[in-house]
Scaffold this motif. Structure first.
Motif, short mmCIF file in Angstrom:
data_model
loop_
_atom_site.label_atom_id
_atom_site.label_comp_id
_atom_site.label_asym_id
_atom_site.label_seq_id
_atom_site.Cartn_x
_atom_site.Cartn_y
_atom_site.Cartn_z
N LEU A 293 0.86 -1.18 0.00
CA LEU A 293 0.00 0.00 0.00
C LEU A 293 0.90 1.23 0.00
O LEU A 293 1.78 1.36 0.85
CB LEU A 293 -0.89 0.00 1.25
CG LEU A 293 -1.71 -1.28 1.49
CD1 LEU A 293 -2.47 -1.17 2.81
CD2 LEU A 293 -2.67 -1.54 0.35
N ARG A 294 0.71 2.09 -0.97
CA ARG A 294 1.52 3.32 -1.05
C ARG A 294 0.63 4.47 -0.57
O ARG A 294 -0.14 5.02 -1.33
CB ARG A 294 2.03 3.53 -2.47
CG ARG A 294 2.73 2.28 -3.02
CD ARG A 294 3.42 2.53 -4.34
NE ARG A 294 4.65 3.29 -4.16
CZ ARG A 294 5.62 3.36 -5.08
NH1 ARG A 294 5.50 2.74 -6.23
NH2 ARG A 294 6.69 4.07 -4.85
N ILE A 295 0.77 4.77 0.71
CA ILE A 295 -0.20 5.61 1.40
C ILE A 295 0.29 7.05 1.54
O ILE A 295 1.40 7.29 2.02
CB ILE A 295 -0.46 5.05 2.82
CG1 ILE A 295 -0.80 3.55 2.73
CG2 ILE A 295 -1.55 5.83 3.53
CD1 ILE A 295 -0.56 2.81 4.01
N SER A 296 -0.53 8.00 1.12
CA SER A 296 -0.24 9.41 1.36
C SER A 296 -1.36 9.99 2.22
O SER A 296 -2.53 9.69 1.98
CB SER A 296 -0.19 10.20 0.05
OG SER A 296 0.73 9.62 -0.83
N ASN A 297 -1.02 10.82 3.16
CA ASN A 297 -2.04 11.48 3.96
C ASN A 297 -2.30 12.87 3.42
O ASN A 297 -1.55 13.80 3.67
CB ASN A 297 -1.63 11.55 5.43
CG ASN A 297 -2.71 12.20 6.28
OD1 ASN A 297 -3.75 12.63 5.77
ND2 ASN A 297 -2.46 12.28 7.57
N ALA A 298 -3.39 13.00 2.66
CA ALA A 298 -3.74 14.30 2.08
C ALA A 298 -4.78 15.02 2.93
O ALA A 298 -5.42 15.95 2.48
CB ALA A 298 -4.28 14.10 0.67
#
Lengths: 769, 282
Positions: free
Chosen positions: A246-251
């Motif tokens: 999972l390539r997770i970014s917190n936007a």
């Protein structure tokens, strides 16, 4: 999700065609994206609301590149307002960094802007609007930079965000006006009656004595949390036994998220686009604007058994809501939800840390790198369930809590025996749950900076004023600070101490910094770092670029309040995107200089009174009125213009203008406590004075009028009596006094009952904005 | 009086909002929910119930529930998710392991899913022969049983467990009484004579109460005595002398620990990692 108009279908086609094309070429591939930014209507919570979609979608499309590509991104602004796009975490020429009024002028409505830069790195990144509060309403998307040889494992880009039905501008305004509406919505008012019921009255009093209002881990109430634009979704293509990255970014504009997985532990393999040595954890918190690559495994099933989907659970830090992604097919195995926070324990902790002068005191604990999480006192899953106050609710609930209590005890014993001797260097030693912290991140490669470069050391203190929502560095907002000059070839070392009550995700544009975390040469590289209250972190980076780079808190509302600074390379070439640097600077500074308006009016049976206020970082222009329904009660308007002094802004000298008219009995004259006479029949007068916030949040005001009269006044507004009930008290040396109780119904309306020495008892409807 | 009339009007207006209403836009569905007894029925139906939005009626024998809900406000999946979070597996969701574990005994229905993967993870890492090794050490060091009992008191305080602290303190009192002075070195003997009374006094007080605050007060002076005693001779195992500046309302307090990691006996979970090792005695 029904988007009003599906814009740019054509655009998507052209992208696909271009992508097909570009796959043919090998070296110096140009990858083109066309992004059409357009107003749309969304419905995330049952109510249609305005949002901004790009190519008809929220989040914005995932942009994928391979290291070595050249990116060509055409932004077509079809909004009625300006926009911009910032490529978060990317190394690129300054003019393409996408900060309006700093590295480029804003993209005007109905124009197209080209961002063109070489992709010289790999990893999980994201992109978002850097204009105003547009990021909050949809302008964020994943940006995946692949290695030339990416490991073969199924990969899912994941972008986390939140949704509020309120206009974010209104959110921002309410934050600046110390509205506690969000706390009411979250159920975190922490009022006196709740404190008494839970046995925390002393804590609450101590808290107000130290001039703090209710604390929370985050400021804004959100209606929904989203994973790739959905609250719940399922990826059924994965089979038991699969490993998924999972390539997770917190936007999220202001939300930190806890990440947990129902299928077991997670392996963290990258952070902020940089690989790290794999770390196995039970959970991690992802700060605003950070990215993490996490590998999860879909558990095997016995041969012949039906497959199960496992929940990847994303919970906001305040634990009001969560979002879920189910990995795999079949019936869905849920993860354990995170229990609600124990706020009064947090308040108690805060009291211990807060000195009377508003500074924080870490008592020699040398906190850093999220290793010691003071919020832990609020986590029932670590510290045990809430005190038994819930027992009262229903017998059913009572039984459950009992069970929970027993369970926790068992667990604790288990934990204790499990590692009295092991994990001795692990700060997670106190519970069986392993939580990631920055000290556990280790780069697989040597990240040391050039050895012989001159070192420039900078120290920053993160400062803030919760009550007035002023966020700053060294008590200076962006518009109050000169650019920080650095030279190409230097090594910049930043030592940052957080002396404010909130955590801040500090983000540096265009560079990765090393986080000195005890891993020596293998210090991890990041571009955003969460700094908790009282923590000190040391970061260093090699100054290799040119131009102006923003360094700021990535909580959108903190950034817009001025929490940031600009690093400026000396002798940089002129930025062709900024034709008029002085105009650009003025527009940049306008963000934190903005005045916020609030007003309140109470139409009561005994009169009409209210106030209106305009305030910004340092200034306050306020006017109060009390209008009776007859001459005997009188009419009165007081206007003050004041400037807040000091970091805590407890002191505010002001000048004022006071107008009154009142018809009293023949020759009736009032005297004040000092024996000064005052008819108040008709008065129009100037004044000067000073406001000071005393412990218990009592506002003391001394004012001298041009007719020689002096007035001293004590006032305490908005005492939280219960969840929605507020009390106001006031007394002054003109022998005036007032007591009021207000019940808050909605964001903008309430009912007030008050007694006023001038106007007597009254009940009324209060409207506020 | 006018104001009172208005107040009454407001109250009446409000109460009209609170009058009972029924579920609108109803959908009904028959779904399978695991469970085993009457208590389960209660639990399932409570979890599925939301005023004016959803309710369920579950049958113990067929394991089927009739769910009625407002299809504009919720969905069958949303209702079933709540049921699963309360511990009951169903056709759409499986309960988290700990929600299931919290169910009453009669409700421990047989789960069709295998949670082996999760179960394994919950096991403590590995136990080891701590008991055996400390037994041996006790022969060599006459103070070892005292130190062991002291650690037990400390660990109980770390857990904020007043009962355990009390019973371990009783053990400590016994251990203190059992020390054979003639086995102590001459230097240590002197210290022992000096601190024995205080040790006994504090340990006694900790054992006599279950009030954790009172126990911690005595633990502070107990620790100071222990420190003098342990420092006077080489302990058989490393002892970590640790300090928390916040304990005792900011006056600070010390303790001895068998491990270098900080686990604060003065605050427990409230501030478990507050403090640092100020001296390593070996």
């Amino acid at each position: 999700m029904d988007f009003g108009k599906i814009a740019g279908v054509k655009a998507i086609f052209s992208i696909i065609i271009l992508l097909l094309f570009s796959n043919l070429g090998q070296a110096q591939k140009i990858v083109r994206y066309d992004l059409y930014v357009k107003d749309t209507t969304v419905n995330f919570s049952g109510k249609p609301r305005r949002a901004i979609a790009v190519n008809g979608q929220i989040p914005m499309p995932t942009l994928t590149f391979t290291e070595g590509d050249t990116a060509e991104i055409y932004v077509h602004n079809e909004l009625k307002e300006e926009t911009s796009l910032h490529w978060h975490g990317l190394f690129l020429p300054n003019q393409y960094d996408g900060v309006p009024n700093l590295t480029q002028m804003p993209i005007k409505p109905h124009t197209t802007h080209l961002y063109r830069f070489a992709i010289i790195q790999n990893g999980t990144h994201w992109y978002h609007s850097h204009t105003g509060l547009q990021e909050q309403i949809g302008m964020y998307g994943s940006m995946i930079l692949n290695k030339k040889k990416e490991p073969v494992i199924p990969t899912v880009p994941i972008i986390l965000s939140e949704w509020t039905d309120m206009n974010p501008k209104n959110v921002h305004r309410m934050l600046h006006n110390a509205s506690d509406w969000f706390a009411i919505k979250k159920g975190t008012t922490q009022s006196y009656s709740e404190a008494i019921r839970q046995g925390y009255l002393k804590t609450k009093v101590a808290n107000e004595w130290k001039r703090m209002t209710a604390m929370d881990v985050s400021d804004v109430y959100y209606n929904q949390f989203l994973i790739n634009g959905k609250n719940e979704s399922q990826l059924a293509q994965f089979k038991p036994g699969d490993k998924v990255r999972l390539r997770i970014s917190n936007a999220g504009a202001s939300t930190y998220f806890w990440l947990t997985y129902a299928g077991g532990k997670m392996t963290v393999v990258a952070n902020d686009g940089n690989d790290v040595e794999p770390v196995i954890v039970d959970r991690l918190i992802i700060a605003v604007s950070e990215t993490y690559d996490v590998i999860v495994t879909i558990p095997q099933v016995n041969p012949g058994a039906k497959p199960t989907a496992y929940e990847f659970l994303v919970t906001s830090e305040d634990r009001t809501r969560s979002a879920s992604l189910y990995l795999g097919e079949g019936v869905k195995q849920l993860a354990t939800p995170l229990p609600r926070l124990n706020y009064f324990e947090g308040m108690k902790m805060m009291n211990g840390m807060m000195k009377m002068d508003g500074n924080l005191d870490d008592r020699g604990m040398n906190m850093s790198l999220n290793q010691m999480d003071m919020n832990l006192v609020m986590y029932p899953e670590i510290t045990g369930p809430l005190p038994s106050k819930k027992m009262k609710e229903t017998s059913q609930q009572g039984k459950k809590d009992n069970m929970e209590g027993m369970k926790m005890d068992n667990k604790k014993q288990l934990t204790e025996s499990g590692h009295t001797d092991h994990n001795r260097y692990n700060s997670n030693a106190l519970s069986a749950i392993t939580t990631l912290n920055y000290a556990m991140l280790k780069s697989p490669v040597n990240t040391s900076l050039p050895k012989n470069a001159p070192v420039k050391e900078l120290r920053f203190v993160l400062t803030g004023n919760m009550n007035r929502y002023v966020w700053s560095m060294d008590n200076k907002v962006v518009s109050e600070r000169d650019k920080i000059l650095i030279k190409k070839g230097q090594n910049i070392r930043m030592i940052i101490y957080n002396n404010s009550m909130m955590r801040h995700p500090m983000h540096l544009h265009g560079h990765d910094f090393r986080v000195l975390n005890g891993q020596g040469e293998n210090a991890p590289m990041k571009n955003s770092i969460d700094i908790m209250p009282m923590e000190t972190d040391t970061l260093e980076f090699a100054a290799t670029e040119s131009g102006d780079w923003f360094f700021h808190c990535h909580i959108l509302y903190h950034m817009m309040s001025g929490m940031g600074a600009v690093f400026s390379y000396e002798n940089s070439p002129v930025n062709p995107e900024i034709p008029n640097p002085r105009l650009a600077q003025r527009k940049l500074f306008a963000d934190d200089r903005e005045f916020h308006f609030m007003a309140e009016n109470d139409v009561a049976t005994n009169g009409n009174d209210g106030e209106a206020m305009l305030q910004n970082t340092r200034w306050n222009i306020g006017t109060e009125w009390r209008l009776g329904y007859n001459d005997y009660h009188g009419y009165e308007v007081e206007t003050h213009v004041g400037r807040y002094l000091g970091k805590m802004q407890w002191l505010m000298p002001f000048i004022g203008f006071d107008w009154r008219y009142r018809k009293m009995g023949m020759d009736e004259v009032e005297t004040n406590l000092f024996g000064q006479r005052n008819t108040k029949d008709k008065r129009s007068i100037l004044s000067a004075g000073v406001n000071y916030t005393l412990p218990m949040l009592v506002s003391a005001q001394a004012e001298i009028f041009t007719d020689g009269n002096v007035r001293f006044q004590l006032e305490r507004m908005d005492i939280p009596v219960s969840k929605r009930l507020r009390m106001n008290l006031m007394v002054n040396t003109d022998k005036e006094y007032m007591a009021a109780l207000k019940y808050i119904f909605t964001k903008n309306a309430g009912v007030t009952a008050h007694y006023d020495s001038d106007m007597g008892f009254g009940v009324g409807l209060t409207m506020n904005y | 009086m006018k104001s009172i009339k208005i107040l009454i009007a407001v109250v009446l207006l409000l109460s009209s909002f609170l009058s009972p209403a029924e579920i609108k836009n109803t959908s009904t569905e028959n779904v399978k929910i695991s469970g085993s007894c009457a208590l389960c029925k209660e639990g399932i139906e409570a979890a599925a119930f939301q005023k004016n939005i959803s309710r369920a009626s579950w049958d113990k024998d067929t394991k089927m529930a009739l769910v009625t809900y407002d299809n504009k406000k919720t969905s069958i999946d949303a209702v079933l998710k709540k049921v699963a979070l309360a511990g009951y597996d169903n056709q759409s969701y499986l309960a988290p392991a700990d929600a299931y574990a919290k169910l009453a005994d009669c409700c421990n229905y047989e789960r069709t899913v295998k949670n082996e993967v999760l179960a394994e993870k919950k096991m403590p890492e590995h136990q080891h022969g701590a008991v055996a090794s400390s037994q041996k050490a006790a022969d060599a060091d006459p103070l070892q049983p005292v130190l062991e009992a002291y650690y037990a008191v400390k660990d109980a305080l770390v857990n904020s467990d007043g009962n355990a602290a009390s019973s371990n303190a009783t053990r400590l009192v016994k251990a203190i009484k059992a020390v054979k002075m003639e086995q102590l070195g001459s230097q240590q003997h002197l210290i022992w004579m000096k601190v024995m009374k205080d040790l006994d006094f504090d340990a006694d007080h900790i054992s006599e109460t279950k009030d954790i605050g009172h126990q911690r007060d005595h633990f502070s002076s107990l620790s100071d005595s222990m420190y003098q005693l342990i420092k006077s001779a080489k302990p058989s195992e490393t002892v970590y002398y640790q300090h928390c500046p916040m304990a005792k309302e900011g006056k600070g307090a010390n303790w001895l620990s068998q491990i270098p990691a900080i686990k604060n006996p003065y605050f427990g979970a409230q501030m478990l990692t507050c403090g640092k090792t100020t001296e390593t005695i070996k």
